[in-house]
Design a protein around this motif. Sequence first.
Motif, PDB file in Angstrom:
ATOM      1  N   ARG A   6     -25.959  24.816  -1.768  1.00 25.94           N
ATOM      2  CA  ARG A   6     -26.862  25.556  -1.485  1.00 25.94           C
ATOM      3  C   ARG A   6     -27.446  25.802  -3.026  1.00 25.94           C
ATOM      4  NH1 ARG A   6     -22.844  26.216   2.091  1.00 25.94           N
ATOM      5  NH2 ARG A   6     -24.276  26.512   4.194  1.00 25.94           N
ATOM      6  N   ASP A   7     -27.734  25.205  -4.131  1.00 21.25           N
ATOM      7  CA  ASP A   7     -28.200  25.273  -5.067  1.00 21.25           C
ATOM      8  C   ASP A   7     -27.594  26.124  -5.960  1.00 21.25           C
ATOM      9  OD1 ASP A   7     -29.438  22.914  -5.266  1.00 21.25           O
ATOM     10  OD2 ASP A   7     -31.089  23.648  -4.313  1.00 21.25           O
ATOM     11  N   ILE A   8     -26.374  26.630  -5.740  1.00 23.98           N
ATOM     12  CA  ILE A   8     -25.776  28.154  -6.440  1.00 23.98           C
ATOM     13  C   ILE A   8     -24.656  27.426  -7.615  1.00 23.98           C
ATOM     14  CG2 ILE A   8     -24.199  30.476  -6.451  1.00 23.98           C
ATOM     15  CD1 ILE A   8     -25.917  30.591  -3.950  1.00 23.98           C
TER      16      ILE A   8
ATOM     17  N   GLY B  55      -6.248  26.518  -3.436  1.00 23.09           N
ATOM     18  CA  GLY B  55      -7.093  25.048  -4.128  1.00 23.09           C
ATOM     19  C   GLY B  55      -7.917  25.386  -3.605  1.00 23.09           C
ATOM     20  N   CYS B  56      -7.101  24.917  -1.663  1.00 21.94           N
ATOM     21  CA  CYS B  56      -8.443  24.476  -0.816  1.00 21.94           C
ATOM     22  C   CYS B  56      -9.901  25.103  -0.728  1.00 21.94           C
ATOM     23  CB  CYS B  56      -8.060  24.078   0.286  1.00 21.94           C
ATOM     24  SG  CYS B  56      -8.529  22.714   1.673  1.00 21.94           S
ATOM     25  N   LEU B  57      -9.221  26.977  -0.430  1.00 20.96           N
ATOM     26  CA  LEU B  57      -9.942  28.213  -0.109  1.00 20.96           C
ATOM     27  C   LEU B  57     -11.488  27.883  -1.027  1.00 20.96           C
ATOM     28  CD1 LEU B  57      -8.117  30.209   1.386  1.00 20.96           C
ATOM     29  CD2 LEU B  57     -10.405  29.505   2.188  1.00 20.96           C
ATOM     30  N   THR B  58     -10.857  27.532  -2.619  1.00 22.19           N
ATOM     31  CA  THR B  58     -11.611  27.931  -3.986  1.00 22.19           C
ATOM     32  C   THR B  58     -12.756  26.648  -3.948  1.00 22.19           C
ATOM     33  OG1 THR B  58     -10.145  29.078  -5.042  1.00 22.19           O
ATOM     34  CG2 THR B  58     -12.012  27.757  -6.464  1.00 22.19           C
TER      35      THR B  58
ATOM     36  N   ILE C 283     -17.923  32.679   6.296  1.00 21.32           N
ATOM     37  CA  ILE C 283     -17.739  31.692   7.210  1.00 21.32           C
ATOM     38  C   ILE C 283     -17.336  30.483   6.047  1.00 21.32           C
ATOM     39  CG2 ILE C 283     -20.056  31.998   7.980  1.00 21.32           C
ATOM     40  CD1 ILE C 283     -20.852  29.281   6.778  1.00 21.32           C
ATOM     41  N   HIS C 284     -16.644  30.647   5.038  1.00 22.08           N
ATOM     42  CA  HIS C 284     -16.661  29.431   4.457  1.00 22.08           C
ATOM     43  C   HIS C 284     -14.798  29.353   4.881  1.00 22.08           C
ATOM     44  CE1 HIS C 284     -13.785  32.559   1.828  1.00 22.08           C
ATOM     45  NE2 HIS C 284     -13.897  30.646   1.075  1.00 22.08           N
ATOM     46  N   LYS C 285     -13.568  30.006   5.089  1.00 20.53           N
ATOM     47  CA  LYS C 285     -12.722  29.938   5.796  1.00 20.53           C
ATOM     48  C   LYS C 285     -12.762  28.578   7.122  1.00 20.53           C
ATOM     49  CE  LYS C 285     -11.022  34.585   6.199  1.00 20.53           C
ATOM     50  NZ  LYS C 285     -10.470  35.061   6.185  1.00 20.53           N
ATOM     51  N   ASP C 286     -13.833  29.206   7.823  1.00 19.29           N
ATOM     52  CA  ASP C 286     -13.473  27.791   8.883  1.00 19.29           C
ATOM     53  C   ASP C 286     -14.069  26.541   8.410  1.00 19.29           C
ATOM     54  OD1 ASP C 286     -14.119  30.001  10.131  1.00 19.29           O
ATOM     55  OD2 ASP C 286     -16.249  30.767  10.231  1.00 19.29           O
ATOM     56  N   TYR C 287     -14.142  26.219   7.503  1.00 18.53           N
ATOM     57  CA  TYR C 287     -14.475  24.409   7.109  1.00 18.53           C
ATOM     58  C   TYR C 287     -13.457  23.977   6.060  1.00 18.53           C
ATOM     59  CZ  TYR C 287     -19.249  25.309   9.358  1.00 18.53           C
ATOM     60  OH  TYR C 287     -19.997  26.402  10.240  1.00 18.53           O
ATOM     61  N   CYS C 288     -12.822  24.938   5.502  1.00 14.47           N
ATOM     62  CA  CYS C 288     -10.924  24.469   4.578  1.00 14.47           C
ATOM     63  C   CYS C 288      -9.852  24.082   5.344  1.00 14.47           C
ATOM     64  CB  CYS C 288     -10.633  25.562   4.120  1.00 14.47           C
ATOM     65  SG  CYS C 288      -9.464  25.861   3.297  1.00 14.47           S
TER      66      CYS C 288
ATOM     67  N   GLY D  29     -17.084  26.890  -3.521  1.00 16.78           N
ATOM     68  CA  GLY D  29     -17.605  26.526  -4.432  1.00 16.78           C
ATOM     69  C   GLY D  29     -18.583  24.579  -3.775  1.00 16.78           C
ATOM     70  N   GLY D  30     -18.111  23.809  -2.885  1.00 18.48           N
ATOM     71  CA  GLY D  30     -19.013  22.847  -2.624  1.00 18.48           C
ATOM     72  C   GLY D  30     -19.821  23.646  -2.108  1.00 18.48           C
TER      73      GLY D  30
END
Length: 156
Positions: free
Chosen positions: A79-81, A66-69, A130-135, A73-74
């Motif tokens: 990035r306007d996606i 849930g946190c990674l998703t 890179i997203h895992k680095d911010y979860c 998503g955030g």
Amino acid sequence: MSNIVYTSNIKIVRKKGALRHAYLPAEAEPVKFGLHGDIAEHYGVSDSIDDPHATTIDYLISAVGGCLTGTFGGALRVRDIDPDNDKLSSEVIGEVELEDNVLVIKRILVKYTLLSAAKDRKTIERVHKIHKDYCAVYQSIYKSIDVTTELNIETI
């Protein structure tokens, strides 16, 4: 020592047998922890479980997914996606092994499916790397549990 920015106060009440209620912040109703399936069998109570519930192991695995998703998503959103309205989903698979007769989560795989325009593919792939680095949850557990992600982009 770092500054504490949040303290989570949760109350757990043991109801009967393996059934526990967790009273979480911002939730009106308690979350139920229990046993089911292979985990109930491991503890030798599979025949006596008449009201199965997700285990604490299931909740930890789902918290990682849930946190990674949410983080993925955030990051896409800024990035306007558009990841909303069911465009981003994930299947989360946790592998639990027996270690000294204790059930231990060893691996978690988060498999994303994203519906998006073909023009956004490169940006999406870059964000995925890179997203895992911010979860927050990933950063809290990755040294103990092998967490990987896969990405399937379906063009709309």
